[in-house]
Scaffold this active site. Structure first.
Site, mmCIF file in Angstrom:
data_model
loop_
_atom_site.group_PDB
_atom_site.id
_atom_site.type_symbol
_atom_site.label_atom_id
_atom_site.label_comp_id
_atom_site.label_asym_id
_atom_site.label_seq_id
_atom_site.Cartn_x
_atom_site.Cartn_y
_atom_site.Cartn_z
ATOM 1 N N HIS A 158 0.495 -1.402 -0.024
ATOM 2 C CA HIS A 158 0.065 0.362 -0.129
ATOM 3 C C HIS A 158 1.444 1.129 0.256
ATOM 4 O O HIS A 158 -0.092 2.349 0.004
ATOM 5 C CB HIS A 158 -0.504 -0.472 1.455
ATOM 6 N N ASP A 192 -2.260 -10.382 -2.685
ATOM 7 C CA ASP A 192 -3.173 -10.647 -1.365
ATOM 8 C C ASP A 192 -4.551 -9.869 -1.725
ATOM 9 O O ASP A 192 -4.723 -9.524 -3.131
ATOM 10 C CB ASP A 192 -2.422 -8.515 -1.333
ATOM 11 N N HIS A 194 -6.218 -7.384 -0.744
ATOM 12 C CA HIS A 194 -6.730 -5.520 -1.076
ATOM 13 C C HIS A 194 -5.809 -5.286 -1.756
ATOM 14 O O HIS A 194 -5.014 -6.024 -1.993
ATOM 15 C CB HIS A 194 -6.399 -4.777 0.611
ATOM 16 N N ASP A 281 -3.931 -12.820 3.764
ATOM 17 C CA ASP A 281 -5.287 -12.757 3.890
ATOM 18 C C ASP A 281 -6.744 -13.236 2.726
ATOM 19 O O ASP A 281 -7.903 -12.792 3.244
ATOM 20 C CB ASP A 281 -5.685 -10.942 4.195
#
Length: 339
Positions: A158, A192, A194, A281
């Protein structure tokens, strides 16, 4: 059975945020120091890896990706904090004038895109060593190792050029990919849950790094402002950014169809090396995600990635179901060797 080098350090443990702020509400922080240790212990117990310590690198590779003043801000802010102090950005500001404010929480607003990456005394050291973990992994790949697992913490995908957020401070995977790009084309595959807004942001105008991301649809998932299918790159990078947004609760069969699309794009690109932003995740039990994979499914994911046939650096990103991290990682590394 060949073992995979796993680059590991416990230098991150002092970075231990307890709470996070989301939309003004305070919650327990899921990004805990236990995460990489649980993975390493499970992989060692299964006899799948050999631990390697990180080698210290100077700031050159990091500053080639991130604004040096941003790195210095994190370094200097953390150095000025007491052992119990935590700085949470008050919000987000594009005004450089906030850097003149006396409050570090206000100054941090200039270098943040949210409030979920707090600064502590140990944060800079942890984030900086995570970069060394990734770069050491990249060095091993450059030396001819087929697979290397870099247990980076805090995660990085991120982190943008001069903005922290999403538990991330420096973009470990892109720093490594940028180093590897000196030897030829590099593909990045982000699995991932996200979307890696930072990784996209840092590679969006480049034609020597292909970024492919499978992630929860940003219409309902963090970060929300990036990761749509029509984001394809800009300028020289047009066509070298592929987002594959996923619906909630997707199971492994449908997930593999999307992974096939991503892997086909990578094969067409013809990179010399592959950097995988590896998040666990996507597990169905992850507390901050809603996808449908079981632990054993990560073996199928790894087998498909390994079938691409190029040297690979696997960089740890998210994954917060602590009781499932070890078994998920074991299935993944076993999958690498079965392709």
């Amino acid at each position: 059975m060949l073992t995979v080098p796993v680059v590991w350090s416990d230098g991150h443990v002092g970075h231990a945020p307890v709470l996070q702020t989301v939309d003004g509400q305070v919650y327990d922080h899921p990004e805990t120091p236990a995460r990489p240790g649980l993975i390493r212990e499970a992989l060692e117990a299964a006899g799948l890896v050999r631990p390697v310590g990180p080698t210290a690198h100077d700031d050159t590779a990091l500053d080639a990706v991130h604004e040096p003043k941003y790195r210095e801000f994190i370094r200097d802010t953390c150095a000025a904090l007491g052992p119990e102090e935590i700085v949470t950005p008050v919000g987000v500001s594009m005004d450089p004038g906030v850097l003149e404010r006396s409050s570090p929480a206000e100054r941090a607003a200039f270098y943040s895109f949210g409030q979920d990456a707090p600064l502590m005394q140990a944060t800079y050291g942890a984030a900086r060593e995570a970069v060394d973990v990734a770069l050491t992994g990249a060095d091993l790949v450059r030396e001819g190792t087929a697979d290397v697992f870099a247990l980076c913490r805090p995660p990085g995908h991120h982190a943008e050029h001069d903005r922290m957020g999403g538990f991330c401070y420096f973009n470990n995977a892109v720093v490594a990919a940028n180093l590897l790009s000196g030897d030829g084309r590099v593909a990045m595959l982000d699995v991932d849950y996200h979307h890696g807004n930072g990784s996209q942001h840092l590679t969006y105008t480049r034609d020597d790094i292909l970024y492919v991301s499978l992630h929860a649809d940003p219409r309902f998932a963090y970060p929300g402002f990036s990761g749509h299918a029509n984001e394809r790159g800009r300028g020289a990078g047009e066509g070298f950014n592929l987002n594959l947004p996923l619906p909630p609760h997707m199971g492994i069969d449908a997930y593999m169809d999307e992974l096939d699309r991503g892997c086909e794009a990578i094969a067409d690109f013809g990179p010399e090396r592959l950097v995988v932003s590896l998040g666990f995740d996507t597990h169905r039990e992850d507390p901050i995600a809603v996808l449908g994979l079981y632990s054993e499914d990560f073996g199928r994911v790894a087998e498909r990635i390994a079938s691409l046939g190029m040297p690979r650096l696997h960089v740890l990103e998210g994954g917060y179901a602590l009781s499932r991290l070890g078994e998920s990682a074991v299935a993944y590394v076993q999958g690498l060797s079965s392709a």
